[in-house]
Structures are given as C-alpha cells and as structure tokens.
Motif scaffolding. Structure first.
Motif, PDB file in Angstrom:
ATOM      1  N   TYR A  49      44.941 -29.681 -20.099  1.00 32.89           N
ATOM      2  CA  TYR A  49      44.728 -28.677 -19.064  1.00 32.89           C
ATOM      3  C   TYR A  49      43.396 -28.934 -18.360  1.00 32.89           C
ATOM      4  CZ  TYR A  49      45.027 -24.349 -16.472  1.00 32.89           C
ATOM      5  OH  TYR A  49      45.114 -23.432 -15.445  1.00 32.89           O
ATOM      6  N   ARG A  50      43.378 -30.002 -17.603  1.00 34.53           N
ATOM      7  CA  ARG A  50      42.227 -30.319 -16.758  1.00 34.53           C
ATOM      8  C   ARG A  50      42.707 -31.231 -15.637  1.00 34.53           C
ATOM      9  NH1 ARG A  50      41.227 -33.458 -21.406  1.00 34.53           N
ATOM     10  NH2 ARG A  50      41.364 -35.703 -21.036  1.00 34.53           N
ATOM     11  N   LYS A  51      41.986 -31.170 -14.518  1.00 34.88           N
ATOM     12  CA  LYS A  51      42.344 -31.998 -13.362  1.00 34.88           C
ATOM     13  C   LYS A  51      41.522 -33.271 -13.391  1.00 34.88           C
ATOM     14  CE  LYS A  51      42.805 -31.955  -8.307  1.00 34.88           C
ATOM     15  NZ  LYS A  51      42.275 -33.313  -8.134  1.00 34.88           N
ATOM     16  N   ASN A  52      42.203 -34.407 -13.359  1.00 28.86           N
ATOM     17  CA  ASN A  52      41.514 -35.680 -13.275  1.00 28.86           C
ATOM     18  C   ASN A  52      41.280 -36.053 -11.816  1.00 28.86           C
ATOM     19  OD1 ASN A  52      41.676 -35.819 -16.015  1.00 28.86           O
ATOM     20  ND2 ASN A  52      43.025 -37.597 -16.114  1.00 28.86           N
ATOM     21  N   PRO A  53      40.106 -36.579 -11.485  1.00 28.51           N
ATOM     22  CA  PRO A  53      39.913 -37.081 -10.116  1.00 28.51           C
ATOM     23  C   PRO A  53      40.920 -38.189  -9.831  1.00 28.51           C
ATOM     24  CG  PRO A  53      37.840 -37.012 -11.355  1.00 28.51           C
ATOM     25  CD  PRO A  53      38.927 -36.770 -12.345  1.00 28.51           C
TER      26      PRO A  53
END
Length: 392
Positions: A50-54
């Motif tokens: 649950y995190r956004k990767n660049p």
C-alpha cells in the motif's frame, strides 16, 4: 505493422506481473511487443504494497516498460489479488494522465483502474480501447457473500461496465465466442475479437508418442477451473495406462485438491508443481502426452494455446471459448463440462491412439495455433490505436 510515428500508449491493468493469470500474461506480452515495435509504453497497475511507487522501468518479457504502481490492498478471499480503493481510481487516473500525456489509453479491465482511467481520459478527449477478460465465474468464486447479494452486485457491475465501454472507441475480447457472450450480457454491439496471441518460438514441440502417459494442467487452482473433475476422471482410467498428472500453478483451491488427491488414492500419481519458471513450464509441456482443461470460464485460455504450440493434443470442456481452440476429433476432444466419465473416455482415446493418429492430433494443434501468432495481435491493436482499418 501499421504505418505512422511511434505512439505513447498507456495500459491500465487491474492485474499485472507478478500476478500469474491469463489477463496479466496478455498485458505483459502486449506491453513488451509494443515496446519492441518502437512505441513508448506505460503501464498503470496495483503495487505489491500500500504505497505509490514513482514511475520506474521494469523489464517485462525482456523489454523495458515504464511502470506506475498504485497503492493496493489484498483481497483476503483470494490468494494473491490486490486492488486499489475504487473511490481513489479517478484521483490516480488524473495524476497518471497528467504525467504521461498518452496518445491512447488501453484498459485491460473495467473494474477499478480501467474504470477510472476511462472516465478521465474520455473527459480529456483521449481515445480509449477497452479489452474485457472478465467472466462472472471468475469474480463470484472469490466472494464471501450470499448468492442473492452476488447476483445484485453482478448486475450492478455489468451495468457499470456498459457505461465504461460506451466511453471507449472500441471494445475487444479474445474470441468471437467471448464477444458474443459480452454482447448478450450487456447489450453491446461491435465487440472486436482479437486473440491474446502467443510467440510460438518460445515453445518446443516434440512430435511423436511418449514413453509415459502424462496428463498436464497449467493454470490457477480456483473453483471455475474444475481441476477436481480431472482428478476424478483419472480414477476411471485403465490402471494399465500408468497415467500420471502434473499440475502447474497455485491458487486458493490447492489444499483442497491435495486433500482430494489423497482421498482418491492418487498421491503417487499426481504432482503439484506450484508456480514454475518459464523454462520449467516449457519442459512440462514438452514431456506431456495430453493437456487437460475442465474449466467452464475461459474467454480464450492462453495455456491451451501454449499447449498447442508445444504440439500437445488437448482434451477440454465444451464450454465458452475452449471449442474455439479444441476442434473435436482434430487436435483433441471436447467433453461435456463436469462429466467425469466423458472426460475419462476422451483422455483414453488420446492415450491409446495409434502413433500415426497421435501425431496427426499433434500437427493439428500446431496448425490450429498458427492463427494466434502475437504479431497478428499487435498489428490489430496498433490499427485500433491509430483508428485505421483492421487487418484481415
């Protein structure tokens, strides 16, 4: 290949590598094939956390693809499925479209990511191509709700799908039978059947009879695949055939299938390989005698095409799109879905075939899969992206 400058293409995928399923595998091959042809390809897909990767580059099928991984949570009733919160889909769609500025958006699902991308792209005048890989059985097998709730949710979901597809320049699905299914389900017309396609050079056909009778299944171990039907059919085969059964793939039904294997007394004849590498998979295909698939929810079945490219006769359920690949009496046989005795009888036909008849079925599989070459698939999608006439 169609003419014109290279395109900037954004693929919206609710499932993608490292997921292992037909829709994910198709999207990976499509992305890699388009990059190989000189296009700039971006893929937006759920992250493994649950995190956004660049935006970053991942090597997919040997080609560099720009990935946009969105924060995702696990769907607990399923063994690997992750999804983004639906109410965040438009928010992420705006951010990705701002960043990429694509010439065309191609969604692989109308469920979450594809839904958000379609609505925002449509507002901005960016053409959308929509591909449907979804069948009811694929979804309902993993819910924990009563049937009457499932039925309501399913109806609402298809209504929403119709609204999504109405915003698309074109709607595609892997086969004509799958297109007919979609047109009946949501009262849509003009669905374009485009094979998922495979690169036949990746497989090693071995013509000729085998020293041992090996049945093979490859795929997710979920309810709609009905692997239990194959296990039960094996108990009806002549013991003198000394049949073994290789099962490649993981899924929520694996423990239940392992327990059934013990219950049926097949422990020494059935091997659960789990998830395998591409090299291991090619080896399993090459040494098998016959590919068996009892699934009742295939919109195309990439694994069946892979088996055919490996020169395997196929025994498949006479359901949905499998008859599109398995031509009864030519490259194998169709059996009545769920009918254990019929499946056992059709497997016996293949396993006891004379060498010349067995080789005839093998060559029929190779001939039948030729029309599913990945380059034909890429040509067709390029034409849709450019709004050009489709190739024959």
């Amino acid at each position: 290949m169609t003419s014109g400058r290279p395109l900037k293409i954004l693929l919206g995928c609710d499932t993608f590598a490292p997921d292992i399923n037909g829709a994910a595998r198709f999207a990976e091959r499509l992305a890699a094939g388009l990059v190989h042809r000189g296009h700039e390809v971006h893929v937006v897909a759920p992250n493994t956390a649950y995190r956004k990767n660049p935006a970053h580059t991942e090597i997919i099928e040997g080609e560099p693809v720009t990935m946009h991984r969105l924060p995702a949570v696990r769907w607990l009733p399923h063994d690997w499925l992750r999804f983004i919160w639906p109410w965040r889909s438009k928010h992420y769609a705006r951010k990705v479209l701002d960043e990429v500025q694509p010439d065309v958006v191609h969604i692989q699902s109308h469920i979450v990511i594809g839904r958000g991308l379609t609505r925002i792209a449509h507002k901005r005048g960016i053409p959308v191509i929509a591909t449907n890989h979804v069948m009811a059985e694929n979804i309902l097998d993993h819910t924990t709700m009563p049937k009457f709730i499932d039925d309501i949710v399913l109806r609402l979901a298809w209504d929403d799908a119709a609204r999504t597809f109405a915003m698309s320049r074109a709607v595609t699905t892997p086969t004509r039978k799958a297109a007919d299914f979609l047109e009946r389900t949501i009262d849509i017309s003009g669905v374009v059947p485009i094979s998922c396609g495979i690169d036949r050079s990746n497989y090693t056909p071995v013509i000729g009879t085998r020293e041992r009778n090996r049945i093979l299944f490859v795929g997710r171990l979920t309810g709609e695949k009905q692997v239990d039907v194959v296990l039960r059919a094996i108990t009806r085969l002549d013991p003198a055939l000394h049949v073994t059964f290789d099962i490649a793939g993981g899924g929520d039904q694996r423990k239940a299938l392992e327990a059934l294997t013990v219950q049926l007394g097949l422990t020494d004849r059935v091997t659960f390989h789990g998830r395998v590498t591409d090299e291991q998979l090619r080896e399993l295909y090459s040494r098998a005698s016959v590919f068996a698939i009892a699934s009742i929810a295939e919109l195309q079945s990439i694994v069946t095409m892979e088996a055919m490219a490996s020169a395997l006769p196929v025994v498949g359920a006479n359901a949905v799109a499998l008859p599109h690949l398995v031509h009864d009496g030519e490259n194998g046989y169709l059996f009545e879905p769920g009918n254990i005795d019929d499946l056992a009888e059709k497997l016996t036909r293949v396993l006891t075939a004379e060498p010349a008849e067995y080789e005839r079925m093998q060559r029929a599989s190779l001939d039948g899969v030729a029309v599913h070459d990945i380059n034909r698939t890429l040509d067709t999608f390029e034409a849709l992206y450019r709004d050009e006439p489709l190739p024959e």
